[in-house]
Write an enzyme that holds these catalytic residues in place. Sequence first.
Site, PDB file in Angstrom:
ATOM      1  N   GLY A   8       0.819  -1.198   0.000  1.00  0.00           N
ATOM      2  CA  GLY A   8       0.000   0.000   0.000  1.00  0.00           C
ATOM      3  C   GLY A   8       0.854   1.248   0.000  1.00  0.00           C
ATOM      4  O   GLY A   8       2.082   1.182   0.125  1.00  0.00           O
ATOM      5  N   ASN A  11       1.740   1.496   4.107  1.00  0.00           N
ATOM      6  CA  ASN A  11       2.271   0.284   4.722  1.00  0.00           C
ATOM      7  C   ASN A  11       2.246  -0.894   3.760  1.00  0.00           C
ATOM      8  O   ASN A  11       1.444  -0.935   2.831  1.00  0.00           O
ATOM      9  CB  ASN A  11       1.450  -0.096   5.966  1.00  0.00           C
ATOM     10  CG  ASN A  11       1.604   0.903   7.094  1.00  0.00           C
ATOM     11  OD1 ASN A  11       2.706   1.262   7.471  1.00  0.00           O
ATOM     12  ND2 ASN A  11       0.480   1.362   7.627  1.00  0.00           N
ATOM     13  N   GLY A 107      -7.326  -0.354  -9.062  1.00  0.00           N
ATOM     14  CA  GLY A 107      -6.243  -0.759  -8.168  1.00  0.00           C
ATOM     15  C   GLY A 107      -6.392  -2.201  -7.713  1.00  0.00           C
ATOM     16  O   GLY A 107      -7.501  -2.669  -7.446  1.00  0.00           O
ATOM     17  N   ASP A 109      -5.705  -3.494  -4.957  1.00  0.00           N
ATOM     18  CA  ASP A 109      -6.282  -3.595  -3.613  1.00  0.00           C
ATOM     19  C   ASP A 109      -7.804  -3.525  -3.660  1.00  0.00           C
ATOM     20  O   ASP A 109      -8.497  -4.175  -2.868  1.00  0.00           O
ATOM     21  CB  ASP A 109      -5.719  -2.514  -2.688  1.00  0.00           C
ATOM     22  CG  ASP A 109      -5.914  -1.103  -3.223  1.00  0.00           C
ATOM     23  OD1 ASP A 109      -6.130  -0.939  -4.446  1.00  0.00           O
ATOM     24  OD2 ASP A 109      -5.839  -0.148  -2.426  1.00  0.00           O
ATOM     25  N   THR A 184      -9.229  23.670  21.057  1.00  0.00           N
ATOM     26  CA  THR A 184      -8.797  23.475  19.669  1.00  0.00           C
ATOM     27  C   THR A 184      -8.671  22.006  19.301  1.00  0.00           C
ATOM     28  O   THR A 184      -9.144  21.565  18.250  1.00  0.00           O
ATOM     29  CB  THR A 184      -7.452  24.191  19.431  1.00  0.00           C
ATOM     30  OG1 THR A 184      -7.611  25.587  19.685  1.00  0.00           O
ATOM     31  CG2 THR A 184      -6.993  24.002  17.994  1.00  0.00           C
TER      32      THR A 184
END
Length: 260
Positions: A8, A11, A107, A109, A184
């Site tokens: 990927g 990873n 793709g 994947d 925030t």
Amino acid sequence: MLLAIDIGNTNITVGGIRKGKILFEARIATEYIKTSDQYGVEIKNILSLFEVQPKDVEDCIISSVVPPVFNSVNTGIMKVIHKAPMVVEPGIKTGLNIQMDTPSQVGSDRIVIAVAALAEYEPPLILLDLGTATTIEVVGKGNVYLGGCIIPGVRISLEALTSRTAQLPGIRLNQPKRVIGKNTEECMRSGIIFGTAAMLDGMLDRVEEELGQEAAVVATGGMAQFVIPFCRRKIILEKDLLLKGLYQIYLKNHLSKNKK
């Protein structure tokens, strides 16, 4: 044992599978500058970590969405197990009818995840993958791959937000306490997690509207565990779809090869 590897953008997932059971799963960072020797050493170390000898690996299958890294990983694997891996590429048997303008551009994947989901669930299916990118893909009845959507991933969105604004800090993606943040970090965490969840809910409604029917929704990917619990839609969380899909594709092609 089958060694299943998916390359990927962030990873590289390495898994060991025997008779459909995932024995181990590990990840190493995807780096463009690593050589085949470096990847070979890392893969060998992973095998050693799980007490697996290279001779125990009977075969290997690999998929990749990172062409510059594929050759190094592929060569590294061959140096370790002394076998050429099966590669998920155009021409391999998947059982999918890909109805895209250019099927070869889908793709690997995406294909792997679709094959895995179809082995366990009845279509029509909507598949979510929350990784480097957040992707949505749709598989209709008859195993027809209809297409999908590509959206900036959760971490990419967060990194863009912090890098392009002077006063917004980097934050951890913990579970947000409330939608209306009181500082925030809370405001950012709410926006990223609840915002992504709401976006997915809305996109699923629009996909089903265009599809003309309801569909089962299955999610996978590293960020899914953080976001999916906050979606209002019923979504099945599957952690190991990539490895399961690689195993299914291996079976389809290995059995076919042996019959010849």
